[in-house]
Design an enzyme around this catalytic site. Structure first.
Site, mmCIF file in Angstrom:
data_model
loop_
_atom_site.group_PDB
_atom_site.id
_atom_site.type_symbol
_atom_site.label_atom_id
_atom_site.label_comp_id
_atom_site.label_asym_id
_atom_site.label_seq_id
_atom_site.Cartn_x
_atom_site.Cartn_y
_atom_site.Cartn_z
ATOM 1 C CB CYS A 88 -0.924 0.003 1.220
ATOM 2 S SG CYS A 88 -1.920 1.491 1.385
ATOM 3 C CB CYS A 175 -8.257 1.119 2.868
ATOM 4 S SG CYS A 175 -7.616 0.044 4.172
ATOM 5 C CD GLN A 214 -13.739 -11.060 15.786
ATOM 6 O OE1 GLN A 214 -12.786 -10.568 15.169
ATOM 7 N NE2 GLN A 214 -13.732 -11.174 17.109
ATOM 8 C CE1 TYR A 243 -17.164 -8.492 29.664
ATOM 9 C CE2 TYR A 243 -16.475 -10.780 29.872
ATOM 10 C CZ TYR A 243 -16.523 -9.491 30.376
ATOM 11 O OH TYR A 243 -15.941 -9.211 31.584
ATOM 12 C CD GLU A 267 -22.818 -7.492 24.833
ATOM 13 O OE1 GLU A 267 -22.498 -6.296 24.903
ATOM 14 O OE2 GLU A 267 -21.990 -8.420 24.693
ATOM 15 C CG ASP A 315 -15.092 -12.352 22.391
ATOM 16 O OD1 ASP A 315 -13.983 -11.817 22.549
ATOM 17 O OD2 ASP A 315 -15.704 -12.350 21.304
ATOM 18 C CB CYS A 342 -8.967 -8.659 20.628
ATOM 19 S SG CYS A 342 -9.633 -7.430 21.782
#
Length: 385
Positions: A88, A175, A214, A243, A267, A315, A342
């Site tokens: 890029c 992008c 995701q 979550y 949640e 999560d 993550c």
């Protein structure tokens, strides 16, 4: 009491350094040569480089006397064998800050991410383990994978992305991470209110266009498969999905537990809960509860029969589950805990907390769900000692 005066601003200063290991955060570690006046020996976190390289860095943040500096590698004198030309044109020092590792092969990116996860586990949880980062099936070049993009206005009708650690917007016409047909949002524009339908392993999920999902087109299937393998849910099990979002993991967990089982999904986001209840309507043995996870667990009955569970899946957001949640889920004495993370540092901290609570890391998989960036997803399976 007077404040200690700041040292001289070093932004824009250039130094030649030998690059050491990769570090969490999308940069590598180096030290300024000892003979450099005022700042010799200072640690520098360097972007756009790789371990083993010799580079000239330009300081982007820091003053004399700071514990560390931040810098970009602006000249490469001894390149890594893993170095490539970034695909890029917007990637590189002073340009778009969305990507951290476009200057390296995809294989090298994954190896470095594995080293970061391993280092965080050693430092924060005392666990020594090699970590292999797996690619998403079919993703070989790490491009055109993002199904959701958020841009910023860049003036004159153009859109862009921010520079690293800055509010400055870099105009970006294309992008290379954006997948064909990706859903695009622009910062500052009103929310669309649109609802998207996603299909994962034959199951349909409604999710708000600006809700959490995701971003890698292959991530949901990859994670569902890994979570189910780690959880090992049996028919009749009592399962807790913390979550839960719109129920990505809840639905397959419910199918595995069957009608004789019970699944509690928790949640905090109201819109996500509304979608989760609709997505899970065909599973009457699933209960969806809205509220902060720690608070929901705390107000649950403390009778051992009512609170005992077999499997917990969590999560959490980037900061991790933290002590209050880990302590309360461990009090239910599940035989298995599956943690989806993550952030390697948050995962390391939660791993240490689970170890205190009597759980050991029995399995670990890491996935390259964010190629060209520093980010990596981890799925850890914990069993009670």
């Amino acid at each position: 009491m007077t404040a200690r005066p700041s040292g001289r601003d070093l932004v824009g200063e250039r130094y030649d350094v030998e690059v050491d290991r990769v570090a969490h955060g999308g940069h590598c570690v180096a030290r300024l040569p000892e003979e450099v006046p005022e700042v010799g020996g200072t640690v520098v976190f360097v972007r756009h480089t790789a371990p083993g390289e010799r580079v000239t860095v330009e300081v982007t943040e820091g003053r004399v006397g700071d514990r560390f500096l931040r810098a970009d590698a602006v000249e490469v004198h001894r390149p890594s064998p893993d170095r490539v030309v970034p695909p890029c044109s917007y990637a590189g020092p002073g340009r778009c800050g969305g990507c951290d590792f476009q200057h390296l092969t995809v294989a090298a990116q994954r190896r470095l991410k594995g080293e970061v996860v391993a280092e965080q586990l050693r430092r924060l949880a005392g666990i020594h383990r090699d970590v292999v980062v797996e690619g998403v099936p079919g993703d070989d070049d790490g491009l055109r994978y993002r199904t959701r993009m958020r841009f910023h206005p860049a003036g004159e009708g153009r859109l862009g992305l921010r520079a690293h650690r800055s509010h400055r917007v870099v105009p970006v016409d294309d992008c290379l991470l954006q997948a064909p047909g990706a859903h695009v949002a622009v910062e500052g524009e009103p929310r669309s209110g649109n609802v998207l339908t996603e299909v994962v392993l034959g199951r349909r999920y409604d999710v708000a266009e600006d809700g959490f999902w995701q971003v890698h087109q292959g991530a949901p299937e990859t994670l569902v498969t890994a979570v189910l393998e780690g959880a090992g849910v049996r028919e009749g099990d009592r399962v807790v999905d913390l979550y839960c979002g719109v129920g990505l993991f809840t639905a397959p967990l419910a199918e595995a537990a069957g009608e004789r089982g019970h699944v509690l999904a928790v949640e905090g986001d109201r819109a996500a809960v509304d979608h989760a209840r609709a997505n899970l309507a065909s599973y009457p043995w699933v209960e969806v509860v809205r509220g902060p996870v720690a608070r929901v667990l705390q107000r649950a009955p403390h009778d051992a029969v009512d609170t005992a569970v077999d499997v917990v899946v969590l999560d959490p957001p980037r900061e991790g589950a933290k002590r209050a949640v880990v302590a309360q889920l461990a009090a239910r004495r599940p035989r298995t805990v599956v943690h989806v993370a993550c952030d390697p540092a948050a995962f390391g901290r939660d791993t240490a907390l689970l170890a205190e609570a009597g759980y050991e890391l029995a399995g670990l998989r890491a996935f390259d769900l964010f190629p060209m960036t520093q980010h990596v997803e981890v799925v850890g399976t914990f069993t009670r000692r």
